[in-house]
Design a protein around this motif. Structure first.
Motif, PDB file in Angstrom:
ATOM      1  N   HIS A  10       0.838  -1.189   0.000  1.00  0.00           N
ATOM      2  CA  HIS A  10       0.000   0.000   0.000  1.00  0.00           C
ATOM      3  C   HIS A  10       0.884   1.255   0.000  1.00  0.00           C
ATOM      4  N   SER A  11       0.239   2.384  -0.284  1.00  0.00           N
ATOM      5  CA  SER A  11       0.915   3.680  -0.203  1.00  0.00           C
ATOM      6  C   SER A  11       0.135   4.566   0.754  1.00  0.00           C
ATOM      7  N   ILE A  12       0.774   5.649   1.181  1.00  0.00           N
ATOM      8  CA  ILE A  12       0.102   6.592   2.085  1.00  0.00           C
ATOM      9  C   ILE A  12       0.311   8.007   1.558  1.00  0.00           C
ATOM     10  N   TYR A  13      -0.796   8.732   1.404  1.00  0.00           N
ATOM     11  CA  TYR A  13      -0.718  10.153   1.043  1.00  0.00           C
ATOM     12  C   TYR A  13      -1.123  10.973   2.272  1.00  0.00           C
ATOM     13  N   LEU A  14      -0.350  12.013   2.579  1.00  0.00           N
ATOM     14  CA  LEU A  14      -0.712  12.918   3.676  1.00  0.00           C
ATOM     15  C   LEU A  14      -0.759  14.336   3.145  1.00  0.00           C
ATOM     16  N   HIS A  15      -1.873  15.014   3.381  1.00  0.00           N
ATOM     17  CA  HIS A  15      -2.059  16.355   2.815  1.00  0.00           C
ATOM     18  C   HIS A  15      -1.689  17.440   3.825  1.00  0.00           C
ATOM     19  N   MET A  16      -0.871  18.381   3.384  1.00  0.00           N
ATOM     20  CA  MET A  16      -0.404  19.486   4.229  1.00  0.00           C
ATOM     21  C   MET A  16      -0.939  20.795   3.640  1.00  0.00           C
ATOM     22  N   PRO A  17      -2.120  21.249   4.081  1.00  0.00           N
ATOM     23  CA  PRO A  17      -2.821  22.336   3.359  1.00  0.00           C
ATOM     24  C   PRO A  17      -2.432  23.742   3.808  1.00  0.00           C
ATOM     25  N   PHE A  18      -1.140  24.010   3.939  1.00  0.00           N
ATOM     26  CA  PHE A  18      -0.690  25.332   4.389  1.00  0.00           C
ATOM     27  C   PHE A  18       0.190  25.968   3.319  1.00  0.00           C
ATOM     28  N   CYS A  19      -0.052  27.251   3.057  1.00  0.00           N
ATOM     29  CA  CYS A  19       0.815  27.994   2.136  1.00  0.00           C
ATOM     30  C   CYS A  19       1.033  29.397   2.679  1.00  0.00           C
ATOM     31  N   LYS A  20       2.166  30.010   2.299  1.00  0.00           N
ATOM     32  CA  LYS A  20       2.412  31.386   2.759  1.00  0.00           C
ATOM     33  C   LYS A  20       1.402  32.329   2.131  1.00  0.00           C
ATOM     34  N   LEU A  73       6.526  23.874   4.855  1.00  0.00           N
ATOM     35  CA  LEU A  73       6.265  24.838   5.928  1.00  0.00           C
ATOM     36  C   LEU A  73       6.135  24.146   7.280  1.00  0.00           C
ATOM     37  N   ILE A  74       6.012  22.826   7.256  1.00  0.00           N
ATOM     38  CA  ILE A  74       5.807  22.081   8.505  1.00  0.00           C
ATOM     39  C   ILE A  74       7.160  21.870   9.181  1.00  0.00           C
ATOM     40  N   PRO A  75       7.274  22.198  10.472  1.00  0.00           N
ATOM     41  CA  PRO A  75       8.553  21.997  11.160  1.00  0.00           C
ATOM     42  C   PRO A  75       8.976  20.524  11.176  1.00  0.00           C
ATOM     43  N   LEU A  76      10.280  20.308  11.269  1.00  0.00           N
ATOM     44  CA  LEU A  76      10.812  18.936  11.247  1.00  0.00           C
ATOM     45  C   LEU A  76      10.179  18.061  12.318  1.00  0.00           C
ATOM     46  N   LEU A  77       9.892  18.671  13.476  1.00  0.00           N
ATOM     47  CA  LEU A  77       9.308  17.899  14.567  1.00  0.00           C
ATOM     48  C   LEU A  77       7.994  17.239  14.138  1.00  0.00           C
ATOM     49  N   GLY A  78       7.217  17.948  13.322  1.00  0.00           N
ATOM     50  CA  GLY A  78       5.954  17.394  12.822  1.00  0.00           C
ATOM     51  C   GLY A  78       6.203  16.122  12.039  1.00  0.00           C
ATOM     52  N   TYR A  79       7.202  16.152  11.157  1.00  0.00           N
ATOM     53  CA  TYR A  79       7.502  14.954  10.362  1.00  0.00           C
ATOM     54  C   TYR A  79       8.063  13.835  11.239  1.00  0.00           C
ATOM     55  N   ARG A  80       8.826  14.233  12.252  1.00  0.00           N
ATOM     56  CA  ARG A  80       9.362  13.208  13.159  1.00  0.00           C
ATOM     57  C   ARG A  80       8.198  12.444  13.804  1.00  0.00           C
ATOM     58  N   GLU A  81       7.198  13.209  14.290  1.00  0.00           N
ATOM     59  CA  GLU A  81       6.062  12.580  14.976  1.00  0.00           C
ATOM     60  C   GLU A  81       5.236  11.716  14.019  1.00  0.00           C
TER      61      GLU A  81
END
Ligand code: SF4
Length: 400
Positions: A10-20, A73-81
């Motif tokens: 399987h694959s996983i898509y994660l949406h990050m809906p933030f833009c400057k 735009l997401i901090p590294l900590l977010g991806y770590r979690e």
């Protein structure tokens, strides 16, 4: 391809809906000025991942894709979690492709190194153009220097799998200007290109300009010339076109095709997490609420309920795909793969029927019109012809 409940990766898509800020052509599900919601959004994503996985046991994952929006735009900590939780709840293959979309106006060497250290091994840079005039008119937050620096920093950090996204068919663009944009991008020597023709979507600034008569839609013949020019140039530089809009550097050592996007075109299953995300798991297509607020709110006080597999409180629709639709999806998605096309053997394995028999009329007409061609003498594999690549919509509509 196709089929339901197959034991496959399987694959996983994660949406990050933030833009400057919102680019002038963009109608994606993304929001400017909402960065203060990033932290609760990550918490909601973690909740969704847990809820979905509670309802069914572990699946093997061979690609993960962080798309947006502007995931960088997401901090590294977010991806770590997120990655920690995903690896906790799913089984990752040892060579799992983990991609992130990134905007060149948001990247530092430190951030890129951090991404790589977290296991993210493919970066897709939305550069869109290497012409200053285009970047300004599209209202991108980056300039050409940011593009050069991002590619350099990505390499220095250790990324070898680098995609560049470019847009052509801009209303003010001529063939030479497109050639210049693509030539400079080629000099950056990425491993992959995704090229898209501009569509002026309602609700965008470009659409307002169009309605006020300030810009015209691009001439269709010129747009086709731009596409053909790109095909020639990329081939000359050693890129293989494997999908209508995608090219990978041919190499004996590594397959640079995007495994995650191949999952979609091969009609294989994927989980969709995040606001507005779509999934296709166990034969069901799922869709989530689209706004950041609704998405975060969905996970307030509802965690103990039971949800059908691959759904969560954020799911707004879940539809079982019937066999007829699966077979059509197989054709429409698979024929986008301009080199591989679709195969009779795979169709038979998935559906127990002959592709040639099920779509006899459509295939005969499209082959007679030189839009489709058989790859082999046995007529096992069918793909778009050169003419069909240029007129893909005429082919896909036959399988709707
Ligand atoms: S950066 Fe991408 S997602 Fe964000 S507004 Fe621009 S085009 Fe849309």
């Amino acid at each position: 391809m196709g089929g339901i409940n197959k034991a496959m990766d399987h694959s996983i898509y994660l949406h990050m809906p933030f833009c400057k800020r919102r680019c002038h052509y963009c109608d994606f599900n993304t929001y400017a000025g909402k960065e203060h919601f990033i932290s609760p959004y990550i918490d909601a994503l973690l909740s969704e991942i847990r809820v979905v996985n509670e309802s069914k046991k572990s699946h093997t994952i061979h690609s993960v894709y962080f798309g947006g929006g502007t995931p960088s735009l997401i901090p590294l900590l977010g991806y770590r979690e997120i990655l920690f939780e995903l690896k906790n709840l799913f089984t990752f293959t040892s060579d799992c492709e983990i991609s992130i979309e990134a905007n060149p106006g948001t990247l530092s060497l430190e951030y890129l190194t951090g991404l790589l250290n977290l296991g993210i091994n493919r970066i897709s840079l939305g550069i869109q153009s290497t012409n200053t005039f285009d970047l300004v008119r599209l209202d991108r937050i980056h300039d050409i220097q940011d593009i050069l620096m991002s590619v350099k920093n990505a390499r220095t950090a250790g990324f070898t799998n680098i995609n560049l996204d470019l847009i052509f068919g801009l209303p003010w663009q001529d063939l030479q200007s497109w050639k210049n944009s693509l030539s400079r991008a080629l000099e950056l020597n990425p491993s992959h290109f995704s090229l898209y023709s501009l569509i002026i979507e309602p609700g965008t600034m470009l659409h307002q300009w169009y309605q006020r008569g300030l810009i015209a839609k691009q001439d269709q013949d010129l747009e086709a010339e731009m596409y053909e020019l790109a095909m020639e140039m990329l081939e000359k530089y050693g890129f293989e076109q494997y999908e209508i809009s995608n090219w990978a550097k041919s190499s004996a050592k590594a397959d640079s095709r995007c495994r995650h996007n191949l999952q979609y075109w091969q009609n294989h299953p994927y989980f969709g997490f995040g606001a507005g995300a779509h999934g296709y798991v166990a034969g069901n297509r799922t869709e989530n609420v689209s706004t950041i607020n609704e998405y975060i709110q969905s996970f307030t006080g509802k965690r103990n309920e039971n949800y059908p597999f691959a759904t969560s409180p954020a799911t707004i629709s879940r539809t079982l795909v019937d066999i007829d639709t699966q077979m059509k999806d197989f054709m429409m998605l698979g024929l986008r793969l301009v080199k591989d096309g679709v195969s009779e053997d795979r169709f038979r394995a998935d559906f127990g029927l002959s592709m040639k028999a099920v779509f006899s009329e459509e295939i005969t007409t499209l082959v007679n019109n030189h839009l489709l061609e058989w790859v082999d003498v046995d007529h096992n594999r069918l793909r778009l012809s050169k003419k069909g690549i240029l007129l893909g919509n005429q082919v896909f509509v036959a399988f709707v």
